[in-house]
Motif scaffolding. Sequence first.
Motif, PDB file in Angstrom:
ATOM      1  N   PRO B  22       0.815  -1.211   0.000  1.00  0.00           N
ATOM      2  CA  PRO B  22       0.000   0.000   0.000  1.00  0.00           C
ATOM      3  C   PRO B  22       0.857   1.274   0.000  1.00  0.00           C
ATOM      4  CG  PRO B  22      -0.004  -1.029   2.171  1.00  0.00           C
ATOM      5  CD  PRO B  22       0.738  -1.957   1.267  1.00  0.00           C
ATOM      6  N   PRO B  23       0.252   2.384  -0.395  1.00  0.00           N
ATOM      7  CA  PRO B  23       0.962   3.674  -0.334  1.00  0.00           C
ATOM      8  C   PRO B  23       0.983   4.175   1.105  1.00  0.00           C
ATOM      9  CG  PRO B  23      -1.271   4.004  -1.158  1.00  0.00           C
ATOM     10  CD  PRO B  23      -1.106   2.526  -0.943  1.00  0.00           C
ATOM     11  N   LEU B  24       1.944   3.666   1.885  1.00  0.00           N
ATOM     12  CA  LEU B  24       1.971   3.953   3.325  1.00  0.00           C
ATOM     13  C   LEU B  24       2.142   5.440   3.607  1.00  0.00           C
ATOM     14  CD1 LEU B  24       4.250   0.998   4.500  1.00  0.00           C
ATOM     15  CD2 LEU B  24       1.751   1.157   4.614  1.00  0.00           C
ATOM     16  N   TRP B  25       2.824   6.095   2.681  1.00  0.00           N
ATOM     17  CA  TRP B  25       3.170   7.504   2.872  1.00  0.00           C
ATOM     18  C   TRP B  25       2.417   8.361   1.875  1.00  0.00           C
ATOM     19  CZ3 TRP B  25       5.220  11.562   5.071  1.00  0.00           C
ATOM     20  CH2 TRP B  25       6.017  11.363   6.209  1.00  0.00           C
ATOM     21  N   LEU B  26       1.601   9.254   2.378  1.00  0.00           N
ATOM     22  CA  LEU B  26       0.836  10.147   1.510  1.00  0.00           C
ATOM     23  C   LEU B  26       1.296  11.578   1.752  1.00  0.00           C
ATOM     24  CD1 LEU B  26      -1.583  10.595  -0.437  1.00  0.00           C
ATOM     25  CD2 LEU B  26      -3.029  10.822   1.608  1.00  0.00           C
ATOM     26  N   LEU B  27       1.728  12.231   0.694  1.00  0.00           N
ATOM     27  CA  LEU B  27       2.136  13.641   0.793  1.00  0.00           C
ATOM     28  C   LEU B  27       1.158  14.476  -0.018  1.00  0.00           C
ATOM     29  CD1 LEU B  27       4.293  15.809   1.627  1.00  0.00           C
ATOM     30  CD2 LEU B  27       5.377  15.371  -0.579  1.00  0.00           C
ATOM     31  N   LEU B  28       0.462  15.373   0.661  1.00  0.00           N
ATOM     32  CA  LEU B  28      -0.437  16.288  -0.035  1.00  0.00           C
ATOM     33  C   LEU B  28       0.256  17.636  -0.174  1.00  0.00           C
ATOM     34  CD1 LEU B  28      -3.879  15.560   1.715  1.00  0.00           C
ATOM     35  CD2 LEU B  28      -2.773  14.336  -0.173  1.00  0.00           C
ATOM     36  N   GLU B  29       0.546  17.998  -1.406  1.00  0.00           N
ATOM     37  CA  GLU B  29       1.059  19.347  -1.662  1.00  0.00           C
ATOM     38  C   GLU B  29      -0.165  20.227  -1.903  1.00  0.00           C
ATOM     39  OE1 GLU B  29       5.481  18.633  -3.415  1.00  0.00           O
ATOM     40  OE2 GLU B  29       3.890  18.766  -4.901  1.00  0.00           O
ATOM     41  N   LEU B  30      -0.629  20.855  -0.842  1.00  0.00           N
ATOM     42  CA  LEU B  30      -1.941  21.503  -0.891  1.00  0.00           C
ATOM     43  C   LEU B  30      -1.965  22.703  -1.813  1.00  0.00           C
ATOM     44  CD1 LEU B  30      -2.862  21.279   2.904  1.00  0.00           C
ATOM     45  CD2 LEU B  30      -3.715  19.843   1.045  1.00  0.00           C
ATOM     46  N   THR B  31      -0.822  23.318  -2.007  1.00  0.00           N
ATOM     47  CA  THR B  31      -0.759  24.540  -2.823  1.00  0.00           C
ATOM     48  C   THR B  31       0.678  24.782  -3.251  1.00  0.00           C
ATOM     49  OG1 THR B  31      -1.150  26.928  -2.803  1.00  0.00           O
ATOM     50  CG2 THR B  31      -0.428  25.938  -0.737  1.00  0.00           C
ATOM     51  N   TYR B  32       0.870  25.488  -4.354  1.00  0.00           N
ATOM     52  CA  TYR B  32       2.219  25.973  -4.692  1.00  0.00           C
ATOM     53  C   TYR B  32       2.425  27.404  -4.212  1.00  0.00           C
ATOM     54  CZ  TYR B  32       3.355  21.935  -7.671  1.00  0.00           C
ATOM     55  OH  TYR B  32       3.639  20.681  -8.144  1.00  0.00           O
ATOM     56  N   ARG B  33       1.343  28.012  -3.680  1.00  0.00           N
ATOM     57  CA  ARG B  33       1.519  29.372  -3.176  1.00  0.00           C
ATOM     58  C   ARG B  33       2.448  29.349  -1.971  1.00  0.00           C
ATOM     59  NH1 ARG B  33      -3.883  30.769  -1.318  1.00  0.00           N
ATOM     60  NH2 ARG B  33      -4.377  28.582  -1.691  1.00  0.00           N
ATOM     61  N   CYS B  34       3.338  30.327  -1.888  1.00  0.00           N
ATOM     62  CA  CYS B  34       4.283  30.354  -0.770  1.00  0.00           C
ATOM     63  C   CYS B  34       4.772  31.772  -0.559  1.00  0.00           C
ATOM     64  CB  CYS B  34       5.469  29.433  -1.041  1.00  0.00           C
ATOM     65  SG  CYS B  34       6.548  29.251   0.403  1.00  0.00           S
ATOM     66  N   PRO B  35       4.783  32.224   0.693  1.00  0.00           N
ATOM     67  CA  PRO B  35       5.295  33.568   0.963  1.00  0.00           C
ATOM     68  C   PRO B  35       6.820  33.633   0.860  1.00  0.00           C
ATOM     69  CG  PRO B  35       4.626  32.501   3.006  1.00  0.00           C
ATOM     70  CD  PRO B  35       4.241  31.573   1.893  1.00  0.00           C
ATOM     71  N   LEU B  36       7.485  32.473   0.875  1.00  0.00           N
ATOM     72  CA  LEU B  36       8.948  32.470   0.754  1.00  0.00           C
ATOM     73  C   LEU B  36       9.356  32.264  -0.704  1.00  0.00           C
ATOM     74  CD1 LEU B  36       8.664  32.253   3.813  1.00  0.00           C
ATOM     75  CD2 LEU B  36      10.536  30.626   3.810  1.00  0.00           C
ATOM     76  N   HIS B  37      10.615  32.556  -0.981  1.00  0.00           N
ATOM     77  CA  HIS B  37      11.095  32.477  -2.364  1.00  0.00           C
ATOM     78  C   HIS B  37      12.427  31.734  -2.421  1.00  0.00           C
ATOM     79  CE1 HIS B  37       7.853  35.220  -3.127  1.00  0.00           C
ATOM     80  NE2 HIS B  37       8.341  36.070  -2.243  1.00  0.00           N
ATOM     81  N   CYS B  38      12.473  30.571  -1.746  1.00  0.00           N
ATOM     82  CA  CYS B  38      13.753  29.894  -1.521  1.00  0.00           C
ATOM     83  C   CYS B  38      14.404  29.433  -2.823  1.00  0.00           C
ATOM     84  CB  CYS B  38      13.565  28.709  -0.593  1.00  0.00           C
ATOM     85  SG  CYS B  38      12.889  29.208   1.001  1.00  0.00           S
ATOM     86  N   VAL B  39      15.706  29.660  -2.871  1.00  0.00           N
ATOM     87  CA  VAL B  39      16.475  29.347  -4.085  1.00  0.00           C
ATOM     88  C   VAL B  39      16.664  27.842  -4.277  1.00  0.00           C
ATOM     89  CG1 VAL B  39      17.705  31.534  -4.129  1.00  0.00           C
ATOM     90  CG2 VAL B  39      18.629  29.645  -2.776  1.00  0.00           C
ATOM     91  N   PHE B  40      16.428  27.058  -3.212  1.00  0.00           N
ATOM     92  CA  PHE B  40      16.662  25.608  -3.294  1.00  0.00           C
ATOM     93  C   PHE B  40      15.368  24.811  -3.318  1.00  0.00           C
ATOM     94  CE2 PHE B  40      17.119  27.225   1.012  1.00  0.00           C
ATOM     95  CZ  PHE B  40      15.999  26.661   1.583  1.00  0.00           C
ATOM     96  N   CYS B  41      14.241  25.484  -3.543  1.00  0.00           N
ATOM     97  CA  CYS B  41      12.944  24.801  -3.501  1.00  0.00           C
ATOM     98  C   CYS B  41      12.884  23.706  -4.573  1.00  0.00           C
ATOM     99  CB  CYS B  41      11.821  25.806  -3.733  1.00  0.00           C
ATOM    100  SG  CYS B  41      10.178  25.075  -3.625  1.00  0.00           S
ATOM    101  N   TYR B  42      12.291  22.558  -4.197  1.00  0.00           N
ATOM    102  CA  TYR B  42      12.190  21.467  -5.177  1.00  0.00           C
ATOM    103  C   TYR B  42      10.916  21.546  -6.005  1.00  0.00           C
ATOM    104  CZ  TYR B  42       9.048  19.147  -1.861  1.00  0.00           C
ATOM    105  OH  TYR B  42       8.017  18.852  -1.025  1.00  0.00           O
ATOM    106  N   ASN B  43      10.040  22.490  -5.701  1.00  0.00           N
ATOM    107  CA  ASN B  43       8.824  22.635  -6.522  1.00  0.00           C
ATOM    108  C   ASN B  43       9.225  22.858  -7.977  1.00  0.00           C
ATOM    109  OD1 ASN B  43       6.543  24.450  -4.267  1.00  0.00           O
ATOM    110  ND2 ASN B  43       7.067  22.291  -4.397  1.00  0.00           N
TER     111      ASN B  43
END
Lengths: 94, 397
Positions: B22-43
């Motif tokens: 089963p998919p034991l691990w579920l990651l919900l990326e609820l939004t791409y909106r972000c107040p930060l602007h990190c240079v290393f973001c994996y989005n």
Amino acid sequence: MNQPVVDAMSRPAVAHGFRLQWEAAQNAHVLLYPEGMIKLNTSAGEILKRCDGATTIADITVDLERAFAASGLSADVMRFVTFAVEKKWLKILA
Amino acid sequence: MVENSRVNAPERPVSAPAKPGPPLWLLLELTYRCPLHCVFCYNPTDFARTAAELDTDDWLRVLRQARALGAVQLGLSGGEPLTRDDLEPIVAEAHRLGFYTNLITSGVGLNEARLRALKEAGLDHIQLSFQDSTQQMNDFLSSTRTFDLKSTVAALIKQYDYPMVLNVVLHRLNIDHVEEILEMALRFGADYVELANTQYYGWAWHNREQLLPSRDQVERAEQTMKRFRERVGTRMQIYFVVPDYFERRPKACMNGLGSIFLTIAPDGTALPCHAARMLPGLEFPNVRDTSIEDIWYGSASFNHFRGEAWMKEPCRSCPEKTRDFGGCRCQAYLLTGNAANADPVCDLSPYHHLVTEAVARAERPLSKVPRLGPEEKPLVFRSERNSSRLFLKPDEN
């Protein structure tokens, strides 16, 4: 920080931030913690689910021996509880 | 006796089973909106093109379907998940279903009222990110003024009795501050610290030349971390996510695609890893019209990289393939242009030189930060504007 002394009169409880639950999909008890999961074998699950902070290790052992019609489990239970305290899965209440 | 399936470092790799578990691990990326602007973001760098976000009912349906299949660890991430005003009902439903709920946040937007509401909803844990131990570097790297706010949030997390995980992404510009970062974590009373060396996807991939540390930096950081670990013992656990560019064997990425991890992107696209959308030739299903069960067990894209049939040499005949599954498909694609190649981190890969050359370039002297040397191209901060300006074709804007 020293580990607490674990003896037969210790009352272990699942530590803060950890949660023990039965998972039918894995047919096992699991211990959940921040971003992690430990799948437990049958005996580990049976011991941990009796660690309610009120029951002593001695009484947990008696209960397990009765439930599984076994005897002489105290060394195994003590060994596992000591291991689980070292791993911080369990804390000892007085 | 135990299986540890911590996201970043599975300690007991398992070979991919014939029928996936089963998919034991579920990651919900609820939004791409972000107040930060990190240079290393994996989005993804082209996130500005992403379709509308799922609504509350969609997310609740995903939770129910995934839990019924056996999902149990839930990550709520983004972007910044706190920008969703329905985070509390999502947490409440997840808790009711029996998930262990992890909020992965920058802390921006987490005031006391919200923290109390999340606690009442049953949130189990908060992972708070910091960019550095100093206000100057934290604020520079995130292109915001958030250091003091994050410090306040860290205190609130303790006050509300959550286990505290601090996450700091390490790279060339902050890796020399590991000691100070760990001191900061100790001061905050963190239970766990993740020193996550940058993985080069999304914005981090775009900024790789400026972010990749030198080997000397990495080794010093690891030594510092080990000394610190000995000093503090078990009261604060430190995870050091290995920077794979400096290794000779690849990471067992996601424990093999489609084995335990399921990510749902903000627009409902289901992915076997949060970076997998980049992989060419795969049509990933969407939860708007496909059930989690059909996605996980039935979709061609989730089955594609299961097992070993997709592998090429040198992986196909390699005895280590059951341990590392050939490494990361996204890294293979980014570096070699073919997602079925061995991850070039592996020194058996004919493309390994692409990694060693990048590492060799990182041996150049450090320029002063934040002022970059003239030989370096500028860092590109993660923002809606840069996403539109740099990564979309004109007709997509």
